[in-house]
Design a protein around this motif. Structure first.
Motif, PDB file in Angstrom:
ATOM      1  N   ARG A 186      16.151   7.556 -12.576  1.00 50.69           N
ATOM      2  CA  ARG A 186      16.238   6.466 -13.555  1.00 50.69           C
ATOM      3  C   ARG A 186      15.617   6.921 -14.865  1.00 50.69           C
ATOM      4  O   ARG A 186      14.426   6.733 -15.109  1.00 50.69           O
ATOM      5  CB  ARG A 186      15.551   5.211 -13.017  1.00 50.69           C
ATOM      6  CG  ARG A 186      16.141   4.723 -11.696  1.00 50.69           C
ATOM      7  CD  ARG A 186      15.470   3.455 -11.224  1.00 50.69           C
ATOM      8  NE  ARG A 186      15.718   2.345 -12.128  1.00 50.69           N
ATOM      9  CZ  ARG A 186      15.183   1.131 -11.970  1.00 50.69           C
ATOM     10  NH1 ARG A 186      14.386   0.894 -10.964  1.00 50.69           N
ATOM     11  NH2 ARG A 186      15.444   0.178 -12.837  1.00 50.69           N
ATOM     12  N   PRO A 187      16.402   7.545 -15.745  1.00 55.93           N
ATOM     13  CA  PRO A 187      15.843   8.102 -16.972  1.00 55.93           C
ATOM     14  C   PRO A 187      15.229   7.068 -17.891  1.00 55.93           C
ATOM     15  O   PRO A 187      14.371   7.402 -18.710  1.00 55.93           O
ATOM     16  CB  PRO A 187      17.049   8.782 -17.631  1.00 55.93           C
ATOM     17  CG  PRO A 187      18.242   8.142 -17.018  1.00 55.93           C
ATOM     18  CD  PRO A 187      17.845   7.788 -15.626  1.00 55.93           C
ATOM     19  N   THR A 188      15.649   5.804 -17.771  1.00 59.88           N
ATOM     20  CA  THR A 188      15.086   4.784 -18.633  1.00 59.88           C
ATOM     21  C   THR A 188      13.616   4.520 -18.332  1.00 59.88           C
ATOM     22  O   THR A 188      12.913   3.897 -19.124  1.00 59.88           O
ATOM     23  CB  THR A 188      15.872   3.471 -18.490  1.00 59.88           C
ATOM     24  OG1 THR A 188      15.945   3.124 -17.094  1.00 59.88           O
ATOM     25  CG2 THR A 188      17.283   3.638 -19.028  1.00 59.88           C
ATOM     26  N   LEU A 189      13.143   4.979 -17.161  1.00 63.92           N
ATOM     27  CA  LEU A 189      11.732   4.799 -16.810  1.00 63.92           C
ATOM     28  C   LEU A 189      10.870   5.976 -17.260  1.00 63.92           C
ATOM     29  O   LEU A 189       9.667   5.973 -17.071  1.00 63.92           O
ATOM     30  CB  LEU A 189      11.586   4.621 -15.294  1.00 63.92           C
ATOM     31  CG  LEU A 189      12.280   3.406 -14.682  1.00 63.92           C
ATOM     32  CD1 LEU A 189      12.112   3.418 -13.164  1.00 63.92           C
ATOM     33  CD2 LEU A 189      11.712   2.122 -15.269  1.00 63.92           C
ATOM     34  N   ALA A 190      11.489   6.991 -17.839  1.00 64.20           N
ATOM     35  CA  ALA A 190      10.761   8.212 -18.188  1.00 64.20           C
ATOM     36  C   ALA A 190       9.930   8.020 -19.449  1.00 64.20           C
ATOM     37  O   ALA A 190      10.297   7.278 -20.350  1.00 64.20           O
ATOM     38  CB  ALA A 190      11.742   9.369 -18.391  1.00 64.20           C
ATOM     39  N   ASN A 191       8.806   8.699 -19.480  1.00 64.53           N
ATOM     40  CA  ASN A 191       8.049   8.847 -20.724  1.00 64.53           C
ATOM     41  C   ASN A 191       7.233  10.124 -20.638  1.00 64.53           C
ATOM     42  O   ASN A 191       7.016  10.672 -19.557  1.00 64.53           O
ATOM     43  CB  ASN A 191       7.164   7.627 -21.010  1.00 64.53           C
ATOM     44  CG  ASN A 191       6.047   7.458 -20.003  1.00 64.53           C
ATOM     45  OD1 ASN A 191       5.143   8.283 -19.925  1.00 64.53           O
ATOM     46  ND2 ASN A 191       6.100   6.375 -19.225  1.00 64.53           N
ATOM     47  N   ALA A 192       6.773  10.605 -21.766  1.00 70.07           N
ATOM     48  CA  ALA A 192       6.103  11.905 -21.827  1.00 70.07           C
ATOM     49  C   ALA A 192       4.656  11.848 -21.333  1.00 70.07           C
ATOM     50  O   ALA A 192       4.029  12.893 -21.155  1.00 70.07           O
ATOM     51  CB  ALA A 192       6.132  12.434 -23.260  1.00 70.07           C
ATOM     52  N   GLU A 193       4.125  10.667 -21.123  1.00 69.67           N
ATOM     53  CA  GLU A 193       2.717  10.557 -20.747  1.00 69.67           C
ATOM     54  C   GLU A 193       2.501  10.757 -19.251  1.00 69.67           C
ATOM     55  O   GLU A 193       1.491  11.303 -18.827  1.00 69.67           O
ATOM     56  CB  GLU A 193       2.166   9.192 -21.172  1.00 69.67           C
ATOM     57  CG  GLU A 193       2.281   8.921 -22.668  1.00 69.67           C
ATOM     58  CD  GLU A 193       1.542   9.964 -23.488  1.00 69.67           C
ATOM     59  OE1 GLU A 193       0.452  10.404 -23.050  1.00 69.67           O
ATOM     60  OE2 GLU A 193       2.054  10.345 -24.548  1.00 69.67           O
ATOM     61  N   LYS A 194       3.436  10.287 -18.433  1.00 76.28           N
ATOM     62  CA  LYS A 194       3.227  10.307 -16.986  1.00 76.28           C
ATOM     63  C   LYS A 194       2.916  11.690 -16.432  1.00 76.28           C
ATOM     64  O   LYS A 194       2.007  11.838 -15.612  1.00 76.28           O
ATOM     65  CB  LYS A 194       4.448   9.700 -16.279  1.00 76.28           C
ATOM     66  CG  LYS A 194       4.614   8.211 -16.532  1.00 76.28           C
ATOM     67  CD  LYS A 194       5.871   7.673 -15.887  1.00 76.28           C
ATOM     68  CE  LYS A 194       6.054   6.185 -16.169  1.00 76.28           C
ATOM     69  NZ  LYS A 194       7.297   5.640 -15.600  1.00 76.28           N
ATOM     70  N   PRO A 195       3.646  12.736 -16.814  1.00 71.27           N
ATOM     71  CA  PRO A 195       3.371  14.042 -16.212  1.00 71.27           C
ATOM     72  C   PRO A 195       2.456  14.930 -17.039  1.00 71.27           C
ATOM     73  O   PRO A 195       2.280  16.101 -16.702  1.00 71.27           O
ATOM     74  CB  PRO A 195       4.768  14.666 -16.141  1.00 71.27           C
ATOM     75  CG  PRO A 195       5.422  14.164 -17.371  1.00 71.27           C
ATOM     76  CD  PRO A 195       4.873  12.773 -17.615  1.00 71.27           C
ATOM     77  N   SER A 196       1.862  14.407 -18.119  1.00 68.70           N
ATOM     78  CA  SER A 196       1.106  15.280 -19.019  1.00 68.70           C
ATOM     79  C   SER A 196      -0.086  15.926 -18.327  1.00 68.70           C
ATOM     80  O   SER A 196      -0.350  17.120 -18.505  1.00 68.70           O
ATOM     81  CB  SER A 196       0.642  14.487 -20.246  1.00 68.70           C
ATOM     82  OG  SER A 196      -0.165  13.381 -19.861  1.00 68.70           O
ATOM     83  N   ARG A 197      -0.798  15.165 -17.509  1.00 68.47           N
ATOM     84  CA  ARG A 197      -1.937  15.733 -16.790  1.00 68.47           C
ATOM     85  C   ARG A 197      -1.471  16.756 -15.759  1.00 68.47           C
ATOM     86  O   ARG A 197      -2.085  17.818 -15.598  1.00 68.47           O
ATOM     87  CB  ARG A 197      -2.744  14.633 -16.101  1.00 68.47           C
ATOM     88  CG  ARG A 197      -4.006  15.153 -15.427  1.00 68.47           C
ATOM     89  CD  ARG A 197      -4.779  14.052 -14.734  1.00 68.47           C
ATOM     90  NE  ARG A 197      -5.967  14.565 -14.085  1.00 68.47           N
ATOM     91  CZ  ARG A 197      -6.732  13.857 -13.251  1.00 68.47           C
ATOM     92  NH1 ARG A 197      -6.426  12.587 -12.996  1.00 68.47           N
ATOM     93  NH2 ARG A 197      -7.796  14.385 -12.688  1.00 68.47           N
ATOM     94  N   ALA A 198      -0.368  16.440 -15.090  1.00 69.33           N
ATOM     95  CA  ALA A 198       0.175  17.375 -14.109  1.00 69.33           C
ATOM     96  C   ALA A 198       0.571  18.685 -14.774  1.00 69.33           C
ATOM     97  O   ALA A 198       0.350  19.772 -14.225  1.00 69.33           O
ATOM     98  CB  ALA A 198       1.379  16.753 -13.411  1.00 69.33           C
ATOM     99  N   LEU A 199       1.152  18.611 -15.950  1.00 68.42           N
ATOM    100  CA  LEU A 199       1.572  19.822 -16.666  1.00 68.42           C
ATOM    101  C   LEU A 199       0.364  20.682 -17.009  1.00 68.42           C
ATOM    102  O   LEU A 199       0.398  21.909 -16.855  1.00 68.42           O
ATOM    103  CB  LEU A 199       2.333  19.432 -17.924  1.00 68.42           C
ATOM    104  CG  LEU A 199       2.937  20.564 -18.736  1.00 68.42           C
ATOM    105  CD1 LEU A 199       3.949  21.341 -17.910  1.00 68.42           C
ATOM    106  CD2 LEU A 199       3.588  20.029 -20.010  1.00 68.42           C
ATOM    107  N   ARG A 200      -0.704  20.054 -17.449  1.00 67.34           N
ATOM    108  CA  ARG A 200      -1.926  20.821 -17.764  1.00 67.34           C
ATOM    109  C   ARG A 200      -2.499  21.458 -16.508  1.00 67.34           C
ATOM    110  O   ARG A 200      -2.919  22.627 -16.526  1.00 67.34           O
ATOM    111  CB  ARG A 200      -2.953  19.900 -18.419  1.00 67.34           C
ATOM    112  CG  ARG A 200      -2.580  19.458 -19.825  1.00 67.34           C
ATOM    113  CD  ARG A 200      -3.766  18.840 -20.547  1.00 67.34           C
ATOM    114  NE  ARG A 200      -4.266  17.659 -19.849  1.00 67.34           N
ATOM    115  CZ  ARG A 200      -3.852  16.422 -20.100  1.00 67.34           C
ATOM    116  NH1 ARG A 200      -2.920  16.219 -21.013  1.00 67.34           N
ATOM    117  NH2 ARG A 200      -4.355  15.397 -19.457  1.00 67.34           N
ATOM    118  N   LEU A 201      -2.541  20.697 -15.409  1.00 65.95           N
ATOM    119  CA  LEU A 201      -3.060  21.242 -14.160  1.00 65.95           C
ATOM    120  C   LEU A 201      -2.216  22.411 -13.662  1.00 65.95           C
ATOM    121  O   LEU A 201      -2.746  23.411 -13.167  1.00 65.95           O
ATOM    122  CB  LEU A 201      -3.117  20.150 -13.094  1.00 65.95           C
ATOM    123  CG  LEU A 201      -4.188  19.074 -13.269  1.00 65.95           C
ATOM    124  CD1 LEU A 201      -4.009  17.974 -12.222  1.00 65.95           C
ATOM    125  CD2 LEU A 201      -5.579  19.672 -13.160  1.00 65.95           C
TER     126      LEU A 201
END
Length: 227
Positions: A186-201
């Motif tokens: 469901r791309p309409t639920l996407a935003n750049a904040e949700k995975p930001s911590r995961a990306l850093r980790l």
């Protein structure tokens, strides 16, 4: 992600292997090029050998999508064929950020269970390549599985269920037929904040992995040949 890690570690980033061997459920999806497994394995073995001959005796293969069942086999085939000292690693990065790909019901950030989700992959890509993503896709495709999902996990493998989506067939229809919208999730639920911590980790883990390798085997040192 590899380029960001290279800025921290000084490692070399190779050109991507653009076409791969996909799971059966991807077959027929427009724009998907499915290379037969034997051809893909031979290509990977040749790439590894080419870099090994160039002097890169420590190689990490960072999987983009859909090859997690094939890349480890290429490493084993290469090692059996040549039997030379090296360090080869197939990094299945979703495992590193396992908890951050879950839905809210299981302690994660997403509203629905993660598949190869546009709502996690697209925002994960966004910080590295903001101009390549759009947030205006209006459609919300429906989920169409033949069996309940309590006993098997989807492609991102962010649960502890033993049956992986890429290791099953018959649980759901092939994607080109059951997802005519051309998108899963469901791309309409996407935003750049949700995975930001995961990306850093994830990138921190990759930096640590390279550091551990170079600490144990500094430049010019390899696992002992006699062992």
């Amino acid at each position: 992600m590899a380029e960001q890690v290279a800025l921290k570690t000084g490692c070399t980033v190779a050109e991507p292997v653009w076409y791969g061997s996909h799971p059966y459920n991807h077959l027929g999806m427009p724009g998907t090029v499915v290379v037969p497994e034997d051809a893909f394995l031979a290509n990977l073995r040749a790439v590894i050998a080419g870099f090994w001959n160039t002097g890169f005796r420590k190689q990490i293969l960072l999987n983009g999508h859909g090859q997690e069942e094939v890349i480890p086999l290429a490493l084993h085939q290469w090692a059996k064929k040549y039997q030379v000292p090296c360090v080869l690693i197939s990094l299945h990065w979703p495992t590193v950020i396992h908890d951050y790909l879950k839905d809210k019901a299981h302690g994660g950030p997403f509203e629905t269970p993660s598949n190869t989700p546009v709502k996690s992959k697209r925002p994960t890509r966004w910080p590295c390549s903001p101009n390549s993503c759009t947030w205006s896709w209006p459609w919300i495709p429906s989920r169409k599985a033949f069996c309940r999902r309590a006993t098997w996990t989807r492609a991102a493998k962010c649960t502890t269920l033993p049956s992986k989506g890429t290791s099953t067939w018959g649980w759901a229809g092939t994607e080109v037929l059951v997802y005519p919208e051309g998108v899963i999730g469901r791309p309409t639920l996407a935003n750049a904040e949700k995975p930001s911590r995961a990306l850093r980790l994830l990138m921190d883990y990759m930096v640590k992995l390279i550091g551990d390798i170079m600490t144990r085997f500094p430049a010019g040192q390899l696992p002992p040949l006699k062992k």
